[in-house]
Motif scaffolding. Sequence first.
Motif, PDB file in Angstrom:
ATOM      1  N   SER A  12       0.832  -1.215   0.000  1.00 38.52           N
ATOM      2  CA  SER A  12       0.000   0.000   0.000  1.00 38.52           C
ATOM      3  C   SER A  12       0.860   1.256   0.000  1.00 38.52           C
ATOM      4  CB  SER A  12      -0.926   0.003   1.225  1.00 38.52           C
ATOM      5  OG  SER A  12      -1.766  -1.124   1.228  1.00 38.52           O
ATOM      6  N   LEU A  16       1.080   4.184  -2.758  1.00 40.24           N
ATOM      7  CA  LEU A  16       0.894   5.582  -2.375  1.00 40.24           C
ATOM      8  C   LEU A  16       2.046   6.452  -2.877  1.00 40.24           C
ATOM      9  CD1 LEU A  16      -0.701   7.734  -0.815  1.00 40.24           C
ATOM     10  CD2 LEU A  16       0.534   7.045   1.257  1.00 40.24           C
ATOM     11  N   ILE A  70      -2.972  13.211   1.478  1.00 40.48           N
ATOM     12  CA  ILE A  70      -2.528  11.999   2.171  1.00 40.48           C
ATOM     13  C   ILE A  70      -2.946  12.029   3.639  1.00 40.48           C
ATOM     14  CG2 ILE A  70      -0.467  10.784   3.006  1.00 40.48           C
ATOM     15  CD1 ILE A  70       0.867  11.561   0.317  1.00 40.48           C
ATOM     16  N   SER A  74      -6.167   9.786   5.176  1.00 40.55           N
ATOM     17  CA  SER A  74      -5.853   8.815   6.224  1.00 40.55           C
ATOM     18  C   SER A  74      -6.697   9.061   7.473  1.00 40.55           C
ATOM     19  CB  SER A  74      -4.361   8.896   6.570  1.00 40.55           C
ATOM     20  OG  SER A  74      -4.033   7.992   7.594  1.00 40.55           O
ATOM     21  N   VAL A  78      -9.561   6.415   8.993  1.00 36.66           N
ATOM     22  CA  VAL A  78      -9.408   5.842  10.335  1.00 36.66           C
ATOM     23  C   VAL A  78     -10.561   6.274  11.240  1.00 36.66           C
ATOM     24  CG1 VAL A  78      -7.977   5.875  12.423  1.00 36.66           C
ATOM     25  CG2 VAL A  78      -6.914   5.569  10.190  1.00 36.66           C
ATOM     26  N   LEU A 213      -2.680  13.765  13.633  1.00 35.79           N
ATOM     27  CA  LEU A 213      -2.636  12.382  13.162  1.00 35.79           C
ATOM     28  C   LEU A 213      -1.760  11.520  14.066  1.00 35.79           C
ATOM     29  CD1 LEU A 213      -2.283  11.134   9.525  1.00 35.79           C
ATOM     30  CD2 LEU A 213      -0.603  10.396  11.199  1.00 35.79           C
ATOM     31  N   TYR A 217      -3.242   8.560  16.318  1.00 37.36           N
ATOM     32  CA  TYR A 217      -2.918   7.199  15.893  1.00 37.36           C
ATOM     33  C   TYR A 217      -2.162   6.417  16.962  1.00 37.36           C
ATOM     34  CZ  TYR A 217      -4.394   8.056  11.065  1.00 37.36           C
ATOM     35  OH  TYR A 217      -5.133   8.322   9.940  1.00 37.36           O
ATOM     36  N   ALA A 296      -5.525   3.459   7.334  1.00 39.99           N
ATOM     37  CA  ALA A 296      -4.713   4.674   7.413  1.00 39.99           C
ATOM     38  C   ALA A 296      -3.994   4.944   6.100  1.00 39.99           C
ATOM     39  CB  ALA A 296      -3.701   4.545   8.553  1.00 39.99           C
ATOM     40  N   VAL A 297      -3.594   3.882   5.393  1.00 35.81           N
ATOM     41  CA  VAL A 297      -2.885   4.052   4.113  1.00 35.81           C
ATOM     42  C   VAL A 297      -3.878   4.132   2.945  1.00 35.81           C
ATOM     43  CG1 VAL A 297      -1.053   3.169   2.626  1.00 35.81           C
ATOM     44  CG2 VAL A 297      -0.976   2.707   5.076  1.00 35.81           C
ATOM     45  N   GLY A 299      -6.951   5.143   2.915  1.00 42.20           N
ATOM     46  CA  GLY A 299      -7.648   6.424   2.892  1.00 42.20           C
ATOM     47  C   GLY A 299      -6.828   7.484   2.174  1.00 42.20           C
ATOM     48  N   SER A 300      -5.514   7.480   2.408  1.00 40.86           N
ATOM     49  CA  SER A 300      -4.621   8.411   1.710  1.00 40.86           C
ATOM     50  C   SER A 300      -4.651   8.173   0.212  1.00 40.86           C
ATOM     51  CB  SER A 300      -3.182   8.247   2.226  1.00 40.86           C
ATOM     52  OG  SER A 300      -3.093   8.560   3.599  1.00 40.86           O
TER      53      SER A 300
END
Length: 344
Positions: A12, A16, A70, A74, A78, A213, A217, A296-297, A299-300
């Motif tokens: 992922s 990205l 990004i 993310s 989340v 973030l 996180y 988290a990845v 979504g970016s």
Amino acid sequence: MLNKLNIYIAISFLLLILLSIGALYIGVYNFEDKSPLTVLSNVIFNPAEVSLSEKYVIWDIRLARIVMAILIGSILAVSGTVMQGMFKNPLATPDLIGISAGATLMAAITIVLGAHFKHFLPDFLQFSLLSIAAFIGALGTMLLVYKMSTSNNKTNVVIMLLSGVAISALGFAVVGLLIYLSSEEQLRDLTFWNLGSLGGATWTKNAVLFTVLVFSYVILLPKGKALNAMMLGEKDAEHIGIPVERIKKQIIVLTALMVGTCVAFSGTIGFVGLIVPYILRLLFKSNYQLILPLAAVMGSILLLIADTISRSIVAPSEVPIGVLTAFMGAPVFIAILIRFKNSM
């Protein structure tokens, strides 16, 4: 499972990075015989070789916007994932239950009426007033929805969604009144919040988003095992030592913080918190130990793709990113409802 997770996250992240490089190349500005990647490299390592206009375009516009996409993508993914785990329902996302509307409402009030009381506040509060207002709106809305829809530690999904609809309707009504009362400049700002855009990306905003973030996180991403246990029932989770009430409070406050900050900087961007967890749940069932870090990845990736399309499809103008994510999210929402219908 950890080996699988590491492989998925590595793939992922690679995707990205490739998409980010591709997005760096997309834009109307012509760098003549130099590639955008070469210009960016010169900005970092050899700034004397770069003109002010090239530095501004590549660093302050394109890269800042890519980083914001990004970070916000993310955060929203989340936020939706942890809310779905807490409510034990795939329809619980910040925009569908009114949290984004609450944050947007408070941001709109600050835009239109803030001039009347801003000068009474200290300088540091004036600078962050919009973010604070959006956070208060998101937190208040989430607390209200949670209290209205939860009884005896059980969440009534119908009441949760209807609460979100009611709050969103009230928010839109007040925003409509504020639009009527606003000046031309305030009207432009309100339109920006309602439709969503990453056009206002700056490195200062990215620094704030990154701080939020990381802080959120550190607390939320390790909660995958606890959310898995809560899916079986809160009483069962408590019996095996999961501090359910403390985790729920953490999710409420941190989700409000994350969504409020995103709304303050980018306006209303819906459905990211619905699309990403839904796709991951199809692949990994409801295993939040896998879903949370991957969300988290992913979504970016989703928001970066949407933003790249939004600023290139009708260049040099741009389509509001909230419109694109709504086009993406509406079919997913319908698919979830159809699955619910078929399982009844």
